[in-house]
Write a protein that holds these residues in place. Structure first.
Motif, short mmCIF file in Angstrom:
data_model
loop_
_atom_site.label_atom_id
_atom_site.label_comp_id
_atom_site.label_asym_id
_atom_site.label_seq_id
_atom_site.Cartn_x
_atom_site.Cartn_y
_atom_site.Cartn_z
N LEU B 191 80.06 69.02 -21.24
CA LEU B 191 80.41 69.83 -21.77
C LEU B 191 79.41 69.32 -23.30
O LEU B 191 78.69 70.36 -23.40
CB LEU B 191 81.91 70.36 -22.74
CG LEU B 191 81.83 70.86 -23.65
CD1 LEU B 191 82.07 72.24 -22.82
CD2 LEU B 191 83.23 70.78 -24.40
N LEU B 192 79.54 68.37 -23.19
CA LEU B 192 78.38 67.73 -24.84
C LEU B 192 76.81 68.08 -24.36
O LEU B 192 76.54 68.81 -25.56
CB LEU B 192 78.86 67.04 -25.21
CG LEU B 192 79.81 66.06 -25.51
CD1 LEU B 192 80.42 65.02 -25.32
CD2 LEU B 192 80.63 66.45 -26.74
N LEU B 193 76.80 68.21 -23.46
CA LEU B 193 75.08 67.98 -22.95
C LEU B 193 74.84 69.92 -22.74
O LEU B 193 73.60 70.16 -23.58
CB LEU B 193 75.43 67.43 -21.60
CG LEU B 193 74.50 66.36 -20.97
CD1 LEU B 193 74.74 64.73 -20.03
CD2 LEU B 193 74.55 65.49 -22.27
N ALA B 194 76.37 70.25 -22.18
CA ALA B 194 75.69 71.71 -22.16
C ALA B 194 75.32 72.19 -23.49
O ALA B 194 74.63 72.94 -23.91
CB ALA B 194 77.03 72.87 -22.16
N LEU B 195 76.16 71.52 -24.42
CA LEU B 195 76.11 72.65 -26.19
C LEU B 195 74.56 71.94 -26.49
O LEU B 195 74.32 72.43 -26.83
CB LEU B 195 77.00 71.82 -26.89
CG LEU B 195 78.00 72.69 -27.37
CD1 LEU B 195 78.34 74.10 -27.08
CD2 LEU B 195 78.91 72.75 -28.58
N ALA B 217 72.88 64.24 -31.68
CA ALA B 217 73.81 63.98 -32.10
C ALA B 217 74.71 64.67 -30.95
O ALA B 217 75.57 63.07 -30.38
CB ALA B 217 74.41 64.23 -33.25
N LEU B 218 74.68 65.45 -30.21
CA LEU B 218 75.71 65.72 -28.87
C LEU B 218 75.05 65.06 -27.67
O LEU B 218 75.72 64.35 -26.83
CB LEU B 218 75.41 67.61 -28.75
CG LEU B 218 75.86 68.14 -30.07
CD1 LEU B 218 75.98 69.96 -29.42
CD2 LEU B 218 77.57 67.86 -29.09
N VAL B 219 73.83 64.63 -27.66
CA VAL B 219 73.32 63.68 -26.25
C VAL B 219 73.88 62.30 -26.56
O VAL B 219 74.26 61.78 -26.12
CB VAL B 219 72.19 63.78 -26.31
CG1 VAL B 219 71.19 63.21 -25.64
CG2 VAL B 219 71.61 64.99 -25.88
N ARG B 220 73.65 61.98 -27.87
CA ARG B 220 74.03 60.28 -28.46
C ARG B 220 75.63 60.51 -27.50
O ARG B 220 76.21 59.31 -27.61
CB ARG B 220 74.30 60.36 -29.48
CG ARG B 220 72.14 59.19 -29.92
CD ARG B 220 72.18 59.63 -30.67
NE ARG B 220 72.21 60.26 -31.76
CZ ARG B 220 72.06 60.39 -33.11
NH1 ARG B 220 72.25 59.49 -33.81
NH2 ARG B 220 72.32 61.83 -34.33
N THR B 221 76.54 61.43 -28.20
CA THR B 221 77.75 60.86 -27.58
C THR B 221 78.05 60.95 -26.52
O THR B 221 79.00 60.43 -25.92
CB THR B 221 78.79 62.39 -28.43
OG1 THR B 221 78.24 62.13 -29.74
CG2 THR B 221 80.08 61.65 -28.63
N ILE B 260 68.03 59.22 -16.59
CA ILE B 260 67.09 60.52 -17.69
C ILE B 260 67.05 60.78 -19.44
O ILE B 260 66.29 61.07 -19.82
CB ILE B 260 67.64 61.53 -17.19
CG1 ILE B 260 67.25 61.54 -15.56
CG2 ILE B 260 67.34 63.30 -17.94
CD1 ILE B 260 67.69 62.77 -14.62
N TYR B 261 68.88 60.12 -19.77
CA TYR B 261 68.80 60.80 -21.23
C TYR B 261 68.34 59.66 -22.07
O TYR B 261 68.02 59.48 -23.13
CB TYR B 261 70.54 60.92 -22.02
CG TYR B 261 70.43 62.36 -20.96
CD1 TYR B 261 70.21 63.20 -21.68
CD2 TYR B 261 71.06 62.71 -19.77
CE1 TYR B 261 70.55 64.65 -21.90
CE2 TYR B 261 71.52 64.01 -19.16
CZ TYR B 261 70.76 65.12 -20.45
OH TYR B 261 71.34 66.32 -20.14
N LEU B 262 68.45 58.29 -21.79
CA LEU B 262 67.45 56.35 -21.96
C LEU B 262 65.62 57.32 -22.56
O LEU B 262 65.91 56.62 -23.41
CB LEU B 262 67.49 55.74 -21.03
CG LEU B 262 67.54 54.46 -22.54
CD1 LEU B 262 69.10 54.50 -23.07
CD2 LEU B 262 67.95 52.97 -20.89
N LEU B 339 87.59 65.43 -28.26
CA LEU B 339 86.70 64.11 -29.30
C LEU B 339 85.53 63.29 -29.77
O LEU B 339 85.18 63.25 -30.60
CB LEU B 339 87.67 63.21 -28.42
CG LEU B 339 87.99 62.02 -29.00
CD1 LEU B 339 88.46 61.48 -30.35
CD2 LEU B 339 88.01 60.76 -28.03
N GLY B 340 85.24 63.61 -27.98
CA GLY B 340 83.43 63.77 -28.10
C GLY B 340 82.70 65.10 -29.02
O GLY B 340 82.04 64.82 -29.79
#
Lengths: 71, 364
Positions: B191-195, B217-221, B260-262, B339-340
């Motif tokens: 969900l966080l990645l999609a957002l 911020a969303l990607v890091r969480t 990939i996100y790193l 929470l995320g």
């Protein structure tokens, strides 16, 4: 000393072999492996605390910067 | 402003509290751990030792019943009828039974060896099933004779299922509760990645710094959640699959996702010019999610995987989750998502203040 240790080890192995085959000797496997759930919850808690520590360090830096600009 | 409202954060915390409470305190249904011996012969008087988990057979020893049923019925419509009751049930302890079966001379099966399912029913615990573990052999084959001998006289009454209790599964046992924590972390991560991709798209259409900060911020969480998902999964695997890490496709694809996100993070750090950095990382973010979706959702369904749902839909399909688990699992997914979002909103607000102090002016 050596014989004492050996007796100890023998007593230990006897104890382990005396337990039922359906009650594992491994701590994490006791009581239906419930301690694995405890471990998972601890990991998540450690993760959230790490997040808080990193966030606090950045907030402290910001506080210092804004104090510096105020003065 | 939605981000600074308190109600949804409290809702998330309350949901997680409910999940911790119900998810940890709800008992498991009782289950049959082991049966010995696992081989027998038709026509014999067979004695089996049965070991159970979470059972209370000694509370009412007189009303514990045990049955054998063909694992694969000879003809489908007969499945309910073929049942052999134990002639004596000796309750040795709360979790230990000694069963005596007078096995008929012929089996209701056209093979020399047939698998049978053991059913133990106890009024306090409900029924428990050990499917297909017992193998019974026969020397000569007479299917019709076997069916007649195995047809139960009068249908047995099983006691009621504990509907809201969690199912017992061998190997998993109590760790089935990890579903509410390990799996929810991954759902929340997506969900966080999609957002974050939503904000990246908004940045590409209208280059406001605000959108870029939200996406980052969303990607890091999400990465924190993914890392926790990997670690908790690894611990769970150590005591069920007996290894910290396997070559299971879902595990390796999850690790690839984190890499990939790193790379996204490294990309952001390596570009000096802020406008270029924001534009390139927004485009990268959209491509990253487009890569990750087939890696995690498509590939494991095509190949063999230890995770539930290879060749199907995990968590939504009826095979992998029972209703008692679902009742806790869905609130837990929502709880971890909230929470995320809360954690991401804190990161975003700190980033915003930092930029404002750095640039010395309001750029928003």
């Amino acid at each position: 000393m050596g014989t004492f240790l050996l007796t100890g080890i023998r007593a230990m192995t006897w104890l382990i072999s005396a337990t039922s085959p359906h009650e594992p000797a491994d701590f994490m496997r006791q009581t239906g492996k419930i301690y694995v759930v405890y471990g998972v919850l601890s990991l998540i808690f450690i993760g959230i605390v790490t997040f808080l520590i990193l966030l606090e360090r950045r907030i402290s830096k910001l506080e210092k910067k804004s104090d510096h600009e105020q003065s | 402003m939605f981000l600074k409202k308190l109600w949804w954060k409290l809702l998330g915390a309350a949901l997680i509290l409910i999940v911790l409470n119900r998810g940890l305190l709800t008992p498991l249904k009782h289950g049959i751990v082991d049966l010995s011996p696992t081989r027998s012969q038709a026509g014999a008087t067979a004695i089996f030792e049965v070991f159970a988990y979470n059972s209370h057979y000694d509370r009412d020893p007189g009303s514990v019943r045990a049955y054998l049923r063909p694992h694969r019925p000879a003809s489908p419509h007969r499945e309910g009828d073929l049942l052999l009751a134990a002639s004596t049930v000796d309750v040795r302890s709360a979790t230990h039974l000694r069963l005596k079966f007078d096995l008929p001379a012929f089996l209701p099966d056209p093979q020399k060896l047939a698998a049978f399912t053991l059913i133990v029913d106890s009024p306090g615990d409900g029924p428990a099933v050990l499917p297909g573990k017992l193998i019974i052999g026969q020397d000569s084959i007479q299917v019709e004779e076997g069916i007649r001998a195995w047809t139960s006289r009068g249908s047995p009454e099983f006691s009621e299922w504990r509907k809201h209790w969690f199912p017992y599964r061998n190997i998993l046992v109590e760790t089935i509760r990890n579903t509410f924590f390990h799996v929810s972390l991954w759902f929340a991560m997506f969900l966080l990645l999609a957002l974050s991709v939503y904000y990246s798209f908004r940045y590409l259409r209208q280059p406001l710094v605000d959108f870029d900060l939200r996406a980052f911020a969303l990607v890091r969480t999400a990465m924190l959640f993914g890392l926790l998902g990997c670690l908790t999964g690894s611990l769970w695997a150590r005591y069920t699959w007996e290894t910290w890490w396997t070559t299971d496709i879902k595990l390796n694809m999850a690790a690839l996702t984190l890499l990939i996100y790193l790379a996204y993070w490294v990309l952001r750090l390596s570009i000096e010019d802020p406008d270029r950095r924001r534009r390139i990382s927004a485009a990268y973010n959209a491509f990253a999610l487009a890569t990750v979706i087939p890696l995690i959702f498509v590939l494991p369904r095509l190949t063999d995987s230890l995770h539930p749902g290879s060749g199907g839909n995990p968590a939504i399909g009826a095979d992998d989750m029972d209703n008692a688990l679902r009742m806790i699992f869905y609130p837990s997914v929502v709880g971890f998502m909230l929470l995320g979002l809360w954690m991401a909103s804190l990161l975003y607000r700190v980033d915003r203040v930092e930029i404002r102090l750095d640039e010395g002016e309001n750029i928003f």
